[in-house]
Design an enzyme around this catalytic site. Structure first.
Site: not given
Ligand code: DC
Length: 664
Positions: A52, A95, A323, A351, A397-398, A425
């Site tokens: 990012d 993204n 998040d 995402e 990613h998470r 990311k």
């Protein structure tokens, strides 16, 4: 970074140690854009290096900003509120929501001829409310695909700033953030008022924005969470230097890890962010503590230990930690009662649809999960109901980081994470960090042994398989080669006369493998150990029993998370007899002689095929008949004759055998 197709995380039994977190994504990208909008240079320290931020940096370069990178310190020379070239520019935003939304607003206010695109998922993430607000104040923005979504075309505005600018707050707080960062560019003559329509979600992210704006000279007046005023005469001033805090959302995985698995004397210590962070996600601490984590904090650090165990199920409105709250869903598996996460509608437009993703993947592990439009309930997963799951990560990613925590289960099940590189990311080295603070039982750290005669292509095959699985690689032949080299340097004879002295050297051999290169202490010996002579010398020391014994501990120490590929003649028979997969690689003497011939000719060494073949056959006979560690396949080894196989075909065969042994 793990760029493999999947990463198998072995069952982890405990956690302890210190990790340093990378910089916050939200702060990094805001600071980059604010620096770009200032006059003069800003030195940004501890910037996150991730997909990012790279998207943002590339965009700033395209706009004509000066960008100088030096590790995690980046120096930005700003535009001073004006664009330098009038050429049309096309931006690719990947993204990265934290780049797409604020850049759209800033570019729309600055004006020009810009196209903003992203990956397919970016074109499904809403931006309509931001575009509506910008259009109302006179910006020119067209949709190039579907209405309400990127890609976008931005033109020159004719701004009318008399009326309050209205923006919806209940889809993404990034819309308000984008306006707050763009509008100071237009606030020379008059106050600019932004009004939020509907309930503002993710307020802590607005706090980060306001805090950083202040650092760049803009004092936004805030009335509740409904009305924000940028005073007339506002203009950006560079703070000259600024430090980026570590990512509080990234901290959530290690806070959770401590709560689940730091049950020994040592805590999990997290460097780079403390309880006084300006990031809203730091409040994840409170939720984790409610579930049982024991947390202490100081300036820029946190220490976490297991407290209540099993963890306690909770019910929580997660709007303030959108998040980090995903991490709670995986902690919930280790709790004593169900955990309900409420007010998480924004998960659906991140995402990926994160409510769907978390529910689906928790179910794969065996958990009972309920979900609604804006909530998720995860039930505890008893030990006898865990399944070994292959976790799909949705390019999110998470999701990948959260589910790595499932490897701490008491059922001792490994977890497969698909597409592990998606963590790039925000946290490219996440899995390396995880493995540096977790411990596994030896029998759970997988080993693949590849044994075989000289010149059979073991080395190439073993290192390719290691690469494909993300495993460590032990080239045991190199250890004998290094030992011989070190012995010669020490003036020793390579025979029984100096066996004890060579063994002493071998026991404390300062050998290191870094990528392709091999080090002996401070010396790069990669080339020195690869000569024919070095091979002969290795052969001499390798028949000395005391030397072989001295190298055992060093070879065992290569068995580290997430796994090991061990290459050498006695790997499957002597060093790792319990390895779950052993391959005995052979090729006809004729084939091996031909390969070696090609190799030597390409190095400019002249030789004949016949003499090479005779040498190989003699070495085979000697290696097979020697009394010490003779060359022989382990009883349970798979034999692979690669005489007629390409390297790729051999790699595929070994991977196929390996996958067939896995429970996924
Ligand atoms: O695989 P290589 O050519 O790098 O091995 C160098 C020498 O060390 C060779 O003579 C075999 C010996 N060796 C050994 O005895 N045991 C091992 N595990 C690896 C190599």
């Amino acid at each position: 970074m793990f760029s493999t197709e999947f990463l198998d995380i072995p069952s982890l039994h405990s956690a302890a140690g210190t990790i340093t977190l990378p910089g916050s994504k939200s702060i990094s990208n805001r600071v980059l854009l604010l620096s770009a909008l200032c006059q003069g240079t800003t030195v940004v320290h501890d910037l996150l290096d991730s997909d990012d931020t790279r998207v943002m940096l590339a965009a700033l370069r395209q706009l004509g900003c000066g960008v100088q990178e030096n590790g995690t310190t980046v120096t930005i020379t700003g535009l001073g509120g004006k664009l330098q070239n009038a050429q049309p520019i096309e931006f690719f935003m990947g993204n990265a929501g934290t780049a797409m939304r604020p850049l759209t607003a800033a570019l729309a206010v600055l004006g020009g001829d810009f196209t903003l695109k992203g990956v397919a998922r970016m074109h499904e993430r809403p931006i309509g409310d931001l575009v509506d607000a910008l259009r109302l104040l006179g910006c020119r923005i067209d949709y190039l695909g579907n209405d309400g979504f990127p890609p976008l075309r931005v033109g020159k505005p004719s701004l009318t700033l008399d009326l309050p600018i209205q923006v919806r707050g209940d889809v993404s707080s990034q819309f308000l953030t984008a306006l707050l960062m763009a509008l100071p560019l237009a606030a020379q003559q008059q106050d600019i008022v932004i009004e939020v329509v509907g309930e503002l979600i993710s307020k802590p992210y607005i706090d980060i924005t306001l805090n950083l704006l202040q650092r760049f000279g803009i004092q936004v007046q805030r009335d509740g969470w409904q009305r924000f005023t940028i005073p007339a005469g506002s203009s950006y001033h560079s703070p000259k230097t600024i430090h980026v805090e570590a990512d509080a959302s990234s901290a959530s995985y290690f806070i959770a890890l401590g709560a689940i698995a730091a049950d020994g004397a040592q805590p999990v210590r997290i460097q780079g962010v403390g309880a006084d962070s300006i990031q809203g996600d730091i409040r994840f601490m409170d939720a984790a503590a409610q579930m049982g984590a024991q947390i202490t904090s100081g300036p820029n650090w946190l220490e976490v230990r297991r407290g209540a165990w099993p963890l306690k199920g909770i019910e929580l409105d997660c709007n303030h930690i959108p998040d980090a709250a995903m991490t709670l869903a995986v902690m919930a598996l280790y709790a004593d009662s169900p955990t309900t996460l409420r007010n998480i509608a924004s998960w659906r437009v991140k995402e990926t649809d994160r409510i769907h993703a978390m529910a689906t993947e928790c179910r794969k592990l065996g958990a009972q999960v309920e979900e609604g439009e804006d909530w998720l309930r995860v039930h505890p997963l008893p030990k006898n109901q865990w399944h070994p799951a292959s976790i799909h990560t949705y390019d999110d990613h998470r999701v990948a980081m959260c589910f790595s925590l499932a490897a701490c289960n008491a059922a001792q099940m490994p977890v497969r994470i698909e597409d592990p590189k998606c963590v790039a990311k925000t946290f490219p080295d996440y899995f390396e960090a995880l493995f540096s603070v977790t411990q596994a039982d030896k029998q759970n750290i997988p080993i693949i042994c590849i044994d075989g005669p000289t010149a059979s292509g073991k080395g190439t095959l073993a290192s390719r398989v290691a690469q494909a699985l993300g495993y460590h690689y032990l080239d045991s032949g190199a250890l004998y080669r290094i030992t011989a080299l070190a012995a010669l340097k020490a003036g020793l004879l390579l025979d029984t006369a100096h066996e004890v002295a060579i063994a002493d050297l071998a026991r404390t051999l300062p050998a290191r493998f870094e990528g392709e290169s091999v080090w002996l202490g401070a010396q790069d010996v990669s080339d020195a150990i690869r000569t024919e002579e070095a091979g002969m010398n290795a052969s001499k020391v390798s028949v000395l029993p005391a030397v072989r014994t001295a190298l055992v501990a060093l070879q065992h120490s290569f068995q580290r998370l997430p796994g090991l590929l061990a290459d050498g003649r006695d790997m499957g028979t002597v060093i790792f007899p319990h390895a779950p997969l052993k391959v005995f690689l052979t090729a006809s003497a004729a084939q091996r002689a031909e390969r070696r011939h090609k190799q030597l000719i390409s190095k400019g060494i002249s030789t004949t095929l016949d003499s090479l073949r005779a040498d190989l056959e003699a070495r085979d006979a000697r290696d097979s008949n020697r009394s010490v560690a003779p060359l022989k396949p382990a009883q349970d080894a798979f034999q692979l004759d690669n005489s007629q196989l390409s390297i790729e075909a051999s790699v595929d065969q070994v991977l196929a055998w390996w996958k067939a042994k896995q429970p996924f």
